[in-house]
Design a protein around this motif. Structure first.
Motif, mmCIF file in Angstrom:
data_model
loop_
_atom_site.group_PDB
_atom_site.id
_atom_site.type_symbol
_atom_site.label_atom_id
_atom_site.label_comp_id
_atom_site.label_asym_id
_atom_site.label_seq_id
_atom_site.Cartn_x
_atom_site.Cartn_y
_atom_site.Cartn_z
ATOM 1 N N GLU A 1 0.828 -1.205 0.000
ATOM 2 C CA GLU A 1 0.000 0.000 0.000
ATOM 3 C C GLU A 1 0.864 1.256 0.000
ATOM 4 O O GLU A 1 0.577 2.223 -0.717
ATOM 5 C CB GLU A 1 -0.926 0.002 1.215
ATOM 6 N N ARG A 2 1.923 1.246 0.803
ATOM 7 C CA ARG A 2 2.813 2.409 0.886
ATOM 8 C C ARG A 2 3.509 2.643 -0.446
ATOM 9 O O ARG A 2 3.637 3.779 -0.897
ATOM 10 C CB ARG A 2 3.833 2.207 2.008
ATOM 11 N N LEU A 3 3.951 1.570 -1.092
ATOM 12 C CA LEU A 3 4.610 1.701 -2.389
ATOM 13 C C LEU A 3 3.656 2.296 -3.419
ATOM 14 O O LEU A 3 4.035 3.183 -4.190
ATOM 15 C CB LEU A 3 5.140 0.349 -2.865
ATOM 16 N N ALA A 4 2.426 1.850 -3.428
ATOM 17 C CA ALA A 4 1.431 2.398 -4.355
ATOM 18 C C ALA A 4 1.213 3.889 -4.078
ATOM 19 O O ALA A 4 1.129 4.695 -5.013
ATOM 20 C CB ALA A 4 0.115 1.635 -4.240
ATOM 21 N N GLU A 5 1.151 4.248 -2.803
ATOM 22 C CA GLU A 5 0.978 5.655 -2.435
ATOM 23 C C GLU A 5 2.181 6.487 -2.883
ATOM 24 O O GLU A 5 2.020 7.584 -3.427
ATOM 25 C CB GLU A 5 0.798 5.764 -0.919
ATOM 26 N N LEU A 6 3.384 5.983 -2.671
ATOM 27 C CA LEU A 6 4.587 6.705 -3.093
ATOM 28 C C LEU A 6 4.634 6.862 -4.607
ATOM 29 O O LEU A 6 5.031 7.917 -5.114
ATOM 30 C CB LEU A 6 5.846 5.991 -2.595
ATOM 31 N N ARG A 7 4.200 5.853 -5.331
ATOM 32 C CA ARG A 7 4.169 5.955 -6.793
ATOM 33 C C ARG A 7 3.168 7.012 -7.247
ATOM 34 O O ARG A 7 3.437 7.764 -8.193
ATOM 35 C CB ARG A 7 3.856 4.596 -7.411
ATOM 36 N N ARG A 8 2.012 7.073 -6.576
ATOM 37 C CA ARG A 8 1.027 8.119 -6.908
ATOM 38 C C ARG A 8 1.618 9.500 -6.630
ATOM 39 O O ARG A 8 1.462 10.428 -7.431
ATOM 40 C CB ARG A 8 -0.259 7.930 -6.102
ATOM 41 N N GLN A 9 2.281 9.634 -5.499
ATOM 42 C CA GLN A 9 2.897 10.914 -5.152
ATOM 43 C C GLN A 9 3.972 11.298 -6.166
ATOM 44 O O GLN A 9 4.087 12.468 -6.541
ATOM 45 C CB GLN A 9 3.499 10.858 -3.750
ATOM 46 N N ARG A 10 4.754 10.309 -6.603
ATOM 47 C CA ARG A 10 5.796 10.589 -7.600
ATOM 48 C C ARG A 10 5.175 11.057 -8.906
ATOM 49 O O ARG A 10 5.670 11.999 -9.532
ATOM 50 C CB ARG A 10 6.669 9.359 -7.828
ATOM 51 N N GLN A 11 4.080 10.423 -9.333
ATOM 52 C CA GLN A 11 3.406 10.853 -10.559
ATOM 53 C C GLN A 11 2.911 12.291 -10.431
ATOM 54 O O GLN A 11 3.066 13.092 -11.353
ATOM 55 C CB GLN A 11 2.242 9.915 -10.888
ATOM 56 N N GLU A 12 2.319 12.609 -9.289
ATOM 57 C CA GLU A 12 1.838 13.967 -9.057
ATOM 58 C C GLU A 12 3.001 14.959 -9.045
ATOM 59 O O GLU A 12 2.900 16.048 -9.615
ATOM 60 C CB GLU A 12 1.062 14.046 -7.741
ATOM 61 N N LEU A 13 4.098 14.575 -8.420
ATOM 62 C CA LEU A 13 5.270 15.433 -8.361
ATOM 63 C C LEU A 13 5.866 15.634 -9.754
ATOM 64 O O LEU A 13 6.222 16.764 -10.126
ATOM 65 C CB LEU A 13 6.307 14.843 -7.403
ATOM 66 N N ASP A 14 5.960 14.562 -10.539
ATOM 67 C CA ASP A 14 6.461 14.683 -11.910
ATOM 68 C C ASP A 14 5.594 15.634 -12.726
ATOM 69 O O ASP A 14 6.107 16.464 -13.484
ATOM 70 C CB ASP A 14 6.515 13.311 -12.596
ATOM 71 N N LYS A 15 4.282 15.529 -12.584
ATOM 72 C CA LYS A 15 3.367 16.426 -13.312
ATOM 73 C C LYS A 15 3.559 17.869 -12.849
ATOM 74 O O LYS A 15 3.605 18.789 -13.669
ATOM 75 C CB LYS A 15 1.927 15.985 -13.111
ATOM 76 N N THR A 16 3.687 18.075 -11.558
ATOM 77 C CA THR A 16 3.888 19.420 -11.024
ATOM 78 C C THR A 16 5.197 20.014 -11.532
ATOM 79 O O THR A 16 5.243 21.196 -11.911
ATOM 80 C CB THR A 16 3.876 19.397 -9.483
ATOM 81 N N ILE A 17 6.246 19.212 -11.565
ATOM 82 C CA ILE A 17 7.535 19.691 -12.067
ATOM 83 C C ILE A 17 7.426 20.082 -13.530
ATOM 84 O O ILE A 17 7.903 21.151 -13.942
ATOM 85 C CB ILE A 17 8.633 18.616 -11.851
ATOM 86 N N THR A 18 6.769 19.249 -14.331
ATOM 87 C CA THR A 18 6.587 19.559 -15.752
ATOM 88 C C THR A 18 5.789 20.846 -15.918
ATOM 89 O O THR A 18 6.155 21.718 -16.725
ATOM 90 C CB THR A 18 5.887 18.381 -16.466
ATOM 91 N N ASP A 19 4.717 20.995 -15.162
ATOM 92 C CA ASP A 19 3.901 22.212 -15.240
ATOM 93 C C ASP A 19 4.718 23.444 -14.853
ATOM 94 O O ASP A 19 4.629 24.489 -15.509
ATOM 95 C CB ASP A 19 2.673 22.110 -14.329
ATOM 96 N N LEU A 20 5.504 23.330 -13.808
ATOM 97 C CA LEU A 20 6.313 24.472 -13.369
ATOM 98 C C LEU A 20 7.388 24.808 -14.404
ATOM 99 O O LEU A 20 7.625 25.988 -14.697
ATOM 100 C CB LEU A 20 6.942 24.186 -12.004
ATOM 101 N N GLU A 21 8.011 23.794 -14.976
ATOM 102 C CA GLU A 21 9.001 24.050 -16.031
ATOM 103 C C GLU A 21 8.357 24.764 -17.214
ATOM 104 O O GLU A 21 8.940 25.715 -17.769
ATOM 105 C CB GLU A 21 9.642 22.727 -16.486
ATOM 106 N N ASP A 22 7.154 24.332 -17.610
ATOM 107 C CA ASP A 22 6.438 24.990 -18.709
ATOM 108 C C ASP A 22 6.147 26.449 -18.376
ATOM 109 O O ASP A 22 6.313 27.338 -19.221
ATOM 110 C CB ASP A 22 5.135 24.253 -19.020
ATOM 111 N N GLN A 23 5.716 26.708 -17.163
ATOM 112 C CA GLN A 23 5.418 28.086 -16.752
ATOM 113 C C GLN A 23 6.678 28.947 -16.740
ATOM 114 O O GLN A 23 6.650 30.104 -17.149
ATOM 115 C CB GLN A 23 4.764 28.103 -15.368
ATOM 116 N N LEU A 24 7.781 28.375 -16.272
ATOM 117 C CA LEU A 24 9.036 29.120 -16.269
ATOM 118 C C LEU A 24 9.513 29.417 -17.682
ATOM 119 O O LEU A 24 10.017 30.515 -17.962
ATOM 120 C CB LEU A 24 10.104 28.371 -15.480
#
Length: 132
Positions: A92-115
């Motif tokens: 369960e923890r691994l699945a949660e960490l993977r979801r968080q990583r996906q969200e973080l990757d998306k946030t990083i991509t969005d921030l890079e695009d904005q910059l």
């Protein structure tokens, strides 16, 4: 250090923790070293428990969850029950960490695009040099 017990200093050196950390885990009843006067003597069991505590913390489990995992070892069902419950919780923890990583990757991509957008806009206004 003997093969049987370790002092608080030896535990700190072996596990890269502070005496305060060990006393905290003792206060939370996660560790229960033997006493020789004022000296704490940590057994192989204490060392194994500390290793599991530190690993559990690194994986993001709460101290209460770690306590429950450790208590399962002595419960009906013994180590087998402990293995099953820890395995399920780890999945369960691994699945949660993977979801968080996906969200973080998306946030990083969005921030890079904005910059990138902001840098181009600022370059057009001669506020900064265009990225090369």
């Amino acid at each position: 250090m003997t093969d049987q017990v370790m002092t608080i200093r030896e535990m700190c050196d072996a596990f890269d923790v502070t005496p305060r950390t060990l006393r905290f885990y003792e206060a939370k009843e996660l560790l229960s070293p033997a006493r020789d006067g004022n000296r704490r003597l940590y057994s192989r069991r204490d060392r194994a428990r500390l290793k599991l505590i530190l690993r559990g913390k690194r994986f993001g489990f709460s101290l209460e969850a770690i306590r429950q995992f450790l208590e399962l070892y002595s419960a009906d069902g013994g180590p087998q029950l402990q293995y099953i419950r820890v395995f399920e919780a780890a999945q369960e923890r691994l699945a949660e960490l993977r979801r968080q990583r996906q969200e973080l990757d998306k946030t990083i991509t969005d921030l890079e695009d904005q910059l990138d957008w902001a840098a181009k806009a600022m370059a057009e206004m001669n506020l900064i040099k265009a990225a090369e």
